[in-house]
Design a protein around this motif. Structure first.
Motif, PDB file in Angstrom:
ATOM      1  N   PRO A 120      -3.843   2.979   4.634  1.00  0.00           N
ATOM      2  CA  PRO A 120      -5.127   2.262   4.660  1.00  0.00           C
ATOM      3  C   PRO A 120      -6.111   2.946   5.606  1.00  0.00           C
ATOM      4  CG  PRO A 120      -3.441   1.024   5.844  1.00  0.00           C
ATOM      5  CD  PRO A 120      -2.753   2.166   5.173  1.00  0.00           C
TER       6      PRO A 120
ATOM      7  N   SER B 217      -4.753  -3.850   1.610  1.00  0.00           N
ATOM      8  CA  SER B 217      -3.731  -3.416   0.663  1.00  0.00           C
ATOM      9  C   SER B 217      -4.263  -2.442  -0.380  1.00  0.00           C
ATOM     10  CB  SER B 217      -3.116  -4.622  -0.062  1.00  0.00           C
ATOM     11  OG  SER B 217      -2.516  -5.509   0.846  1.00  0.00           O
ATOM     12  N   THR B 218      -5.559  -2.520  -0.673  1.00  0.00           N
ATOM     13  CA  THR B 218      -6.116  -1.734  -1.780  1.00  0.00           C
ATOM     14  C   THR B 218      -6.981  -0.562  -1.338  1.00  0.00           C
ATOM     15  OG1 THR B 218      -8.011  -3.257  -1.944  1.00  0.00           O
ATOM     16  CG2 THR B 218      -6.093  -3.731  -3.338  1.00  0.00           C
TER      17      THR B 218
ATOM     18  N   LYS C 186      -7.886   2.958   0.681  1.00  0.00           N
ATOM     19  CA  LYS C 186      -7.168   4.179   1.030  1.00  0.00           C
ATOM     20  C   LYS C 186      -8.031   5.062   1.925  1.00  0.00           C
ATOM     21  CE  LYS C 186      -3.365   3.460  -1.318  1.00  0.00           C
ATOM     22  NZ  LYS C 186      -2.033   3.449  -0.695  1.00  0.00           N
TER      23      LYS C 186
ATOM     24  N   THR D 284       0.798  -1.234   0.000  1.00  0.00           N
ATOM     25  CA  THR D 284       0.000   0.000   0.000  1.00  0.00           C
ATOM     26  C   THR D 284       0.823   1.273   0.000  1.00  0.00           C
ATOM     27  OG1 THR D 284      -1.997   0.984   0.955  1.00  0.00           O
ATOM     28  CG2 THR D 284      -0.351   0.248   2.509  1.00  0.00           C
TER      29      THR D 284
END
Length: 341
Positions: free
Chosen positions: A116, A275-276, A278, A80
């Motif tokens: 994250p 991980s994806t 935000k 990330t």
């Protein structure tokens, strides 16, 4: 679900639309030097309140059990905060050759630099039945890490506004982000039982303050006649954001399920979301500090405002599919372990 219940559930997304419309109708209220005095109320009070609230709500005492899963944490944080920004930077070298608004493209880069989120990845991991402890740890640890790493990444990829020197940016970040976050954690130590019993609406408080920040950001935009938002560029950015999310979810899935990865199906679920996803809650205040004085700040903020609901929408749609994959994979692993060697 009834209309009222739906409105109650999606109040923040509706709020974003309403504050942007309000800023368009009466931008003079929230501009710098206007009645709201955002240079004080937003730059210091609102941002400090968001991070104090984050410190108060982060259950760091529950993270010890997840602490030892070092490989998982290393994978999530490096993906990330290292791979994500670099991959988007490479993509933007190609997109720079297109007619897409350059400020929206800069906004895509800012999205990639964000840590994250504190909540959405945890909520979706829990909904699937994945490794919730790992999701909580990476969301909390990523938030702390992001305080230092995100501004550095933003300055590395985009530079700061010329009106604010580097030392001033980090002194303001320290006073409005680090100090309130630490104070929140200290207060949590004294109020833990009360907070666990009463369960204050931390998410709703941060979201409400965030709406004020978004409102004043767009007031500055709409009061500047030189700034226009190209609808075609906006549509293309929405498509790019969904493409990035789907691609990166598939990439993290492929990496975490390959033979010898050492990750369980429940770990994979936490990895995919953490991980994806935000953070909008931490991202918008940081942009406000690092790019203070940028007349295009609101255009830079637009991709992050799109990314937030997009990640929740996509994650919610995929929950049943990911859950059925995880349960079937877990059953398969149990059966293979029961078979005699």
């Amino acid at each position: 679900m009834g209309l009222l219940a739906r409105l109650r559930k999606e109040w923040f997304i509706i709020g974003i639309v309403l504050v942007i419309l309000s800023a368009k109708l009466q931008p003079s209220v929230g501009v710098r030097g206007g009645p709201l005095k955002p240079e004080v109320t937003v730059a210091y009070v609102a941002v400090s309140l968001i991070f104090f609230n984050s410190g108060l709500s982060l259950k760091t005492e529950e993270l010890r059990s997840a602490l030892l899963h070092v490989r998982l944490h290393l994978f999530v944080q490096s993906f990330t905060l290292v791979f994500f920004p670099l991959a988007v930077w490479l993509l933007l070298q190609l997109l720079a050759l297109t007619a897409i608004d350059q400020w929206l493209l800069k906004g895509l880069q800012t999205v990639s630099c964000m840590p994250p989120p504190v909540s959405s990845a945890v909520i979706l991991t829990k909904a699937v039945g994945g490794n919730e402890a790992a999701a909580i740890f990476n969301s909390a640890f990523g938030s702390f890490l992001g305080i230092v790493v995100t501004p550095l990444l933003l300055l590395l990829f985009l530079g700061s506004s010329s009106s604010v020197p580097f030392t001033s940016i980090f002194s303001q970040l320290f006073m409005t982000v680090v100090v309130p976050l630490i104070l929140g954690q200290v207060c949590r130590g004294f109020l833990r039982e009360f907070l666990d019993r009463r369960k204050p609406p931390f998410g709703a408080i941060s979201s409400a303050v965030l709406l004020m920040i978004i409102y004043t950001t767009f007031c500055d935009t709409f009061s500047n006649p030189n700034i226009e938002l190209d609808p075609t560029s906006l549509l293309l950015v929405v498509l790019i954001i969904f493409s990035i999310q789907v691609s990166f979810m598939l990439l993290t899935f492929a990496f975490s399920t390959r033979s010898g990865s050492g990750f369980s199906p429940a770990d994979t679920v936490a990895i995919m979301f953490c991980s994806t996803h935000k953070s909008l809650t931490l991202g918008i205040p940081m942009l406000k500090i690092v790019f203070e004085g940028y007349e295009h700040l609101s255009l830079i903020s637009v991709p992050l405002l799109i990314y937030h609901p997009a990640q929740i929408l996509l994650g919610s749609v995929l929950v049943p599919t990911i859950r059925s994959w995880m349960t079937s994979r877990q059953k398969g692993l149990k059966l293979s372990n029961l078979q005699p060697v």
